[in-house]
Design a protein around this motif. Structure first.
Motif, PDB file in Angstrom:
ATOM      1  N   VAL A  30       1.175  -1.494   0.006  1.00  0.00           N
ATOM      2  CA  VAL A  30      -0.028   0.491  -0.023  1.00  0.00           C
ATOM      3  C   VAL A  30       1.047   1.304  -0.298  1.00  0.00           C
ATOM      4  CG1 VAL A  30      -1.557   1.289   1.206  1.00  0.00           C
ATOM      5  CG2 VAL A  30      -2.295  -1.515   1.099  1.00  0.00           C
ATOM      6  N   GLY A  31       1.926   1.294   0.647  1.00  0.00           N
ATOM      7  CA  GLY A  31       2.567   2.111   0.682  1.00  0.00           C
ATOM      8  C   GLY A  31       3.309   2.531   0.099  1.00  0.00           C
ATOM      9  N   HIS A  32       4.178   1.631  -1.423  1.00  0.00           N
ATOM     10  CA  HIS A  32       4.591   1.670  -2.704  1.00  0.00           C
ATOM     11  C   HIS A  32       3.042   1.935  -3.939  1.00  0.00           C
ATOM     12  CE1 HIS A  32       6.322   0.804  -6.680  1.00  0.00           C
ATOM     13  NE2 HIS A  32       5.000  -0.178  -6.817  1.00  0.00           N
ATOM     14  N   LEU A  33       2.157   2.115  -4.094  1.00  0.00           N
ATOM     15  CA  LEU A  33       1.004   2.182  -4.319  1.00  0.00           C
ATOM     16  C   LEU A  33       1.088   3.899  -3.949  1.00  0.00           C
ATOM     17  CD1 LEU A  33      -2.009  -0.197  -4.658  1.00  0.00           C
ATOM     18  CD2 LEU A  33       0.570  -0.350  -6.451  1.00  0.00           C
ATOM     19  N   LEU A  34       0.904   3.916  -3.063  1.00  0.00           N
ATOM     20  CA  LEU A  34       0.417   5.745  -2.266  1.00  0.00           C
ATOM     21  C   LEU A  34       2.047   6.971  -3.555  1.00  0.00           C
ATOM     22  CD1 LEU A  34      -0.428   4.885   0.380  1.00  0.00           C
ATOM     23  CD2 LEU A  34      -2.104   6.043  -0.714  1.00  0.00           C
ATOM     24  N   ALA A  35       3.084   5.532  -2.896  1.00  0.00           N
ATOM     25  CA  ALA A  35       4.229   6.613  -3.509  1.00  0.00           C
ATOM     26  C   ALA A  35       4.524   6.426  -5.001  1.00  0.00           C
ATOM     27  CB  ALA A  35       5.803   5.772  -2.964  1.00  0.00           C
ATOM     28  N   THR A  61      14.524  12.193  -5.093  1.00  0.00           N
ATOM     29  CA  THR A  61      13.376  12.694  -3.979  1.00  0.00           C
ATOM     30  C   THR A  61      12.132  11.603  -4.664  1.00  0.00           C
ATOM     31  OG1 THR A  61      13.899  14.582  -4.979  1.00  0.00           O
ATOM     32  CG2 THR A  61      11.435  14.452  -4.297  1.00  0.00           C
ATOM     33  N   HIS A  62      11.485  10.839  -5.709  1.00  0.00           N
ATOM     34  CA  HIS A  62      10.579   9.984  -6.380  1.00  0.00           C
ATOM     35  C   HIS A  62      11.001   8.181  -4.394  1.00  0.00           C
ATOM     36  CE1 HIS A  62       7.705   7.470  -7.523  1.00  0.00           C
ATOM     37  NE2 HIS A  62       8.535   6.273  -7.724  1.00  0.00           N
ATOM     38  N   ALA A  63      12.590   8.183  -4.830  1.00  0.00           N
ATOM     39  CA  ALA A  63      12.754   6.726  -4.572  1.00  0.00           C
ATOM     40  C   ALA A  63      13.024   7.362  -2.504  1.00  0.00           C
ATOM     41  CB  ALA A  63      14.189   6.609  -4.193  1.00  0.00           C
ATOM     42  N   GLY A  64      13.017   8.697  -1.841  1.00  0.00           N
ATOM     43  CA  GLY A  64      12.706   8.969  -0.510  1.00  0.00           C
ATOM     44  C   GLY A  64      10.665   9.323  -1.027  1.00  0.00           C
ATOM     45  N   THR A  65      10.533   9.139  -1.331  1.00  0.00           N
ATOM     46  CA  THR A  65       9.233   8.978  -0.979  1.00  0.00           C
ATOM     47  C   THR A  65       8.599   8.170  -0.435  1.00  0.00           C
ATOM     48  OG1 THR A  65       8.598  11.129  -2.687  1.00  0.00           O
ATOM     49  CG2 THR A  65       6.141   9.896  -2.184  1.00  0.00           C
ATOM     50  N   HIS A  66       9.287   6.810  -1.285  1.00  0.00           N
ATOM     51  CA  HIS A  66       8.411   5.255  -1.156  1.00  0.00           C
ATOM     52  C   HIS A  66       8.972   5.444   0.339  1.00  0.00           C
ATOM     53  CE1 HIS A  66       6.896   3.560  -4.434  1.00  0.00           C
ATOM     54  NE2 HIS A  66       7.498   4.543  -5.032  1.00  0.00           N
ATOM     55  N   LEU A  67      10.363   5.691   0.577  1.00  0.00           N
ATOM     56  CA  LEU A  67      10.742   5.491   2.330  1.00  0.00           C
ATOM     57  C   LEU A  67      10.033   6.237   2.803  1.00  0.00           C
ATOM     58  CD1 LEU A  67      14.943   5.742   2.970  1.00  0.00           C
ATOM     59  CD2 LEU A  67      13.301   6.771   3.998  1.00  0.00           C
ATOM     60  N   VAL A  68       9.658   6.886   2.251  1.00  0.00           N
ATOM     61  CA  VAL A  68       9.081   7.971   4.026  1.00  0.00           C
ATOM     62  C   VAL A  68       7.061   7.374   4.097  1.00  0.00           C
ATOM     63  CG1 VAL A  68       7.583   9.937   4.343  1.00  0.00           C
ATOM     64  CG2 VAL A  68      10.003  10.138   3.448  1.00  0.00           C
ATOM     65  N   THR A  69       6.368   6.874   2.923  1.00  0.00           N
ATOM     66  CA  THR A  69       5.488   5.680   3.111  1.00  0.00           C
ATOM     67  C   THR A  69       5.775   5.144   3.702  1.00  0.00           C
ATOM     68  OG1 THR A  69       4.853   7.775   0.797  1.00  0.00           O
ATOM     69  CG2 THR A  69       3.460   6.035   2.073  1.00  0.00           C
ATOM     70  N   CYS A  70       6.334   3.927   2.993  1.00  0.00           N
ATOM     71  CA  CYS A  70       6.433   2.774   3.288  1.00  0.00           C
ATOM     72  C   CYS A  70       6.465   2.400   4.604  1.00  0.00           C
ATOM     73  CB  CYS A  70       7.060   1.606   2.888  1.00  0.00           C
ATOM     74  SG  CYS A  70       6.863   1.393   1.016  1.00  0.00           S
ATOM     75  N   GLY A  71       7.913   3.262   5.492  1.00  0.00           N
ATOM     76  CA  GLY A  71       7.758   4.159   6.778  1.00  0.00           C
ATOM     77  C   GLY A  71       7.250   4.370   7.290  1.00  0.00           C
ATOM     78  N   LEU A  72       5.956   5.180   6.785  1.00  0.00           N
ATOM     79  CA  LEU A  72       4.875   5.062   7.190  1.00  0.00           C
ATOM     80  C   LEU A  72       3.655   4.113   7.933  1.00  0.00           C
ATOM     81  CD1 LEU A  72       4.021   9.061   6.283  1.00  0.00           C
ATOM     82  CD2 LEU A  72       4.854   8.705   8.467  1.00  0.00           C
ATOM     83  N   MET A  73       3.376   3.257   6.376  1.00  0.00           N
ATOM     84  CA  MET A  73       2.586   2.591   7.179  1.00  0.00           C
ATOM     85  C   MET A  73       3.700   1.721   7.766  1.00  0.00           C
ATOM     86  SD  MET A  73       0.118   2.721   4.477  1.00  0.00           S
ATOM     87  CE  MET A  73      -0.976   1.331   4.970  1.00  0.00           C
ATOM     88  N   LEU A  74       4.419   1.574   7.960  1.00  0.00           N
ATOM     89  CA  LEU A  74       4.759   0.361   8.630  1.00  0.00           C
ATOM     90  C   LEU A  74       4.583   1.019  10.680  1.00  0.00           C
ATOM     91  CD1 LEU A  74       8.775  -0.881   7.738  1.00  0.00           C
ATOM     92  CD2 LEU A  74       6.516  -2.183   7.475  1.00  0.00           C
ATOM     93  N   ALA A  75       5.012   2.471  10.848  1.00  0.00           N
ATOM     94  CA  ALA A  75       4.064   3.157  11.880  1.00  0.00           C
ATOM     95  C   ALA A  75       2.852   2.406  12.388  1.00  0.00           C
ATOM     96  CB  ALA A  75       4.710   4.399  11.594  1.00  0.00           C
TER      97      ALA A  75
END
Length: 130
Positions: A11-16, A42-56
């Motif tokens: 889901v984090g991947h799809l959002l990013a 910048t796009h890869a960083g969006t994946h890092l942040v979004t997937c991190g938020l999903m884990l949180a």
């Protein structure tokens, strides 16, 4: 726990990759030079942040116990593989190797791209669950 982690990362991947990716990033992330790398990272960083938020979210809402160091490693893996895949040449080389030129001409590269990304997510979720 693997399935839950995989779904959260997916889901984090799809959002990013879709609502959080700008037109500029999508159009320039494979370009040569600093501007292309800036769009890509910048796009890869969006994946890092979004997937991190999903884990949180998984930790808070579902009570998942994810160790921070493996989680950080998984997130770096996701960002790094996403950046590499999105340079587009790995997908093009794979499709040439697999003799998929016709499929590439008919839009198949997008499917190979997403398969590579999802495989990286699968590996990250598997490592976190182990």
């Amino acid at each position: 726990m693997f399935a839950t982690l995989f779904v959260l990362l997916y889901v984090g991947h799809l959002l990013a990759d879709y609502p959080f990716q700008s037109d500029h990033q999508a159009g320039h992330k494979a370009d040569c030079g600093a501007a292309g790398w800036r769009a890509n990272l910048t796009h890869a960083g969006t994946h890092l942040v979004t997937c991190g938020l999903m884990l949180a979210v998984g930790a808070v809402v579902l009570g998942l116990n994810v160790d921070p160091l493996p989680a950080a490693t998984a997130l770096l893996w996701i960002a790094a593989t996403h950046a590499a895949i999105d340079r587009r040449w790995p997908v093009a080389r794979w499709m040439a190797f697999a003799r998929q030129a016709g499929w590439a001409e008919r839009g198949g590269a997008a499917h190979v791209d997403q398969t590579a990304h999802i495989t990286a997510l699968f590996i990250a979720a598997l490592a976190l669950a182990a």
